[in-house]
Design a protein around this motif. Structure first.
Motif, PDB file in Angstrom:
ATOM      1  N   ALA A   1      -9.965   4.588  -4.666  1.00 16.40           N
ATOM      2  CA  ALA A   1      -8.612   4.040  -4.494  1.00 16.40           C
ATOM      3  C   ALA A   1      -7.905   4.055  -5.846  1.00 16.40           C
ATOM      4  O   ALA A   1      -8.538   4.189  -6.893  1.00 16.40           O
TER       5      ALA A   1
ATOM      6  N   GLU B   1     -14.921  -2.028  -3.121  1.00 20.44           N
ATOM      7  CA  GLU B   1     -15.601  -3.319  -3.231  1.00 20.44           C
ATOM      8  C   GLU B   1     -16.422  -3.369  -4.512  1.00 20.44           C
ATOM      9  O   GLU B   1     -16.984  -2.374  -4.948  1.00 20.44           O
TER      10      GLU B   1
ATOM     11  N   VAL C   1      -3.552  -0.501  -7.550  1.00 15.91           N
ATOM     12  CA  VAL C   1      -3.896  -1.785  -6.934  1.00 15.91           C
ATOM     13  C   VAL C   1      -2.638  -2.548  -6.535  1.00 15.91           C
ATOM     14  O   VAL C   1      -1.625  -2.523  -7.233  1.00 15.91           O
TER      15      VAL C   1
ATOM     16  N   PRO D   1       0.800  -1.230   0.000  1.00 19.78           N
ATOM     17  CA  PRO D   1       0.000   0.000   0.000  1.00 19.78           C
ATOM     18  C   PRO D   1       0.833   1.280   0.000  1.00 19.78           C
ATOM     19  O   PRO D   1       0.347   2.334  -0.404  1.00 19.78           O
TER      20      PRO D   1
ATOM     21  N   ILE E   1     -12.591  -7.351  -3.241  1.00 22.09           N
ATOM     22  CA  ILE E   1     -12.098  -6.118  -2.654  1.00 22.09           C
ATOM     23  C   ILE E   1     -10.789  -5.776  -3.346  1.00 22.09           C
ATOM     24  O   ILE E   1      -9.850  -6.574  -3.360  1.00 22.09           O
TER      25      ILE E   1
ATOM     26  N   ASN F   1      -3.771   1.931   1.820  1.00 21.60           N
ATOM     27  CA  ASN F   1      -4.778   1.032   2.395  1.00 21.60           C
ATOM     28  C   ASN F   1      -6.212   1.417   2.062  1.00 21.60           C
ATOM     29  O   ASN F   1      -7.140   1.059   2.772  1.00 21.60           O
ATOM     30  N   ARG F   2      -6.399   2.140   0.971  1.00 22.85           N
ATOM     31  CA  ARG F   2      -7.755   2.410   0.501  1.00 22.85           C
ATOM     32  C   ARG F   2      -8.231   1.195  -0.293  1.00 22.85           C
ATOM     33  O   ARG F   2      -7.426   0.476  -0.883  1.00 22.85           O
ATOM     34  N   HIS F   3      -9.518   0.983  -0.284  1.00 20.23           N
ATOM     35  CA  HIS F   3     -10.034  -0.157  -1.038  1.00 20.23           C
ATOM     36  C   HIS F   3     -11.399   0.178  -1.637  1.00 20.23           C
ATOM     37  O   HIS F   3     -12.069   1.121  -1.223  1.00 20.23           O
TER      38      HIS F   3
ATOM     39  N   HIS G   1      -7.600  -3.675  -3.310  1.00 22.56           N
ATOM     40  CA  HIS G   1      -6.783  -2.971  -2.327  1.00 22.56           C
ATOM     41  C   HIS G   1      -5.771  -2.089  -3.044  1.00 22.56           C
ATOM     42  O   HIS G   1      -5.047  -2.555  -3.913  1.00 22.56           O
TER      43      HIS G   1
END
Length: 152
Positions: free
Chosen positions: A110, A136, A113, A59, A126, A132-134, A128
């Motif tokens: 986000a 869905e 990746v 991340p 999910i 650490n943003r994600h 990522h």
């Protein structure tokens, strides 16, 4: 505290391969859930205009990874791209077996990746990304195989 994400990716890949073998042996549907595989970034299919292939190692490490997580589901391969203008959004682009784009979604929140996980309970994947943003995505939002016509 540091984490070795390369080792985690290897463990996850091995677990996915074991699951695939067990599912095939048990007669379970091969595409019951999305499979995540790490592919060389250089093997990405034709990237749509305005997008770029950039996958991070972690991340917070933006040196770039040589591999990218790819979602395999319903006979399609879904790559997660970043935008050239560096906005905090993913382009979620799905390809058929011939490399044709069948779907191109934008998901805000986000960028860059580094990992993708799948949740059976929530039926989501999910994505990522940096810091650490994600994001869905429901399995139902991924391309689905055509439904066979009912025979009379």
């Amino acid at each position: 505290m540091t984490h070795d994400h390369t080792s985690l990716k290897s463990v996850l890949a091995a677990a996915g391969a074991a699951c695939a073998l067990l599912c095939a042996a048990s007669g379970a549907q091969a595409q019951a859930r999305p499979q995540i595989k790490y592919q060389p970034a250089a093997t990405a299919p034709a990237v749509p205009d305005g997008l770029k292939v950039f996958c991070a190692k972690t991340p917070d490490d933006l040196n770039g990874s040589k591999t990218c997580p790819v979602i395999y589901y319903g006979g399609f391969a879904t790559w997660i791209y970043s935008f050239i203008d560096n906005r905090f959004s993913f382009a979620v682009v799905s390809y058929d077996a011939k490399g044709n784009v069948v779907q191109n979604l934008t998901r805000d929140g986000a960028r860059y990746v580094f990992d993708v996980t799948s949740s059976d309970a929530g039926q989501t994947v999910i994505l990522h990304g940096q810091a650490n943003r994600h994001v869905e995505l429901r399995w139902s939002e991924l391309p689905q195989p055509p439904v066979a016509a009912a025979q009379p």
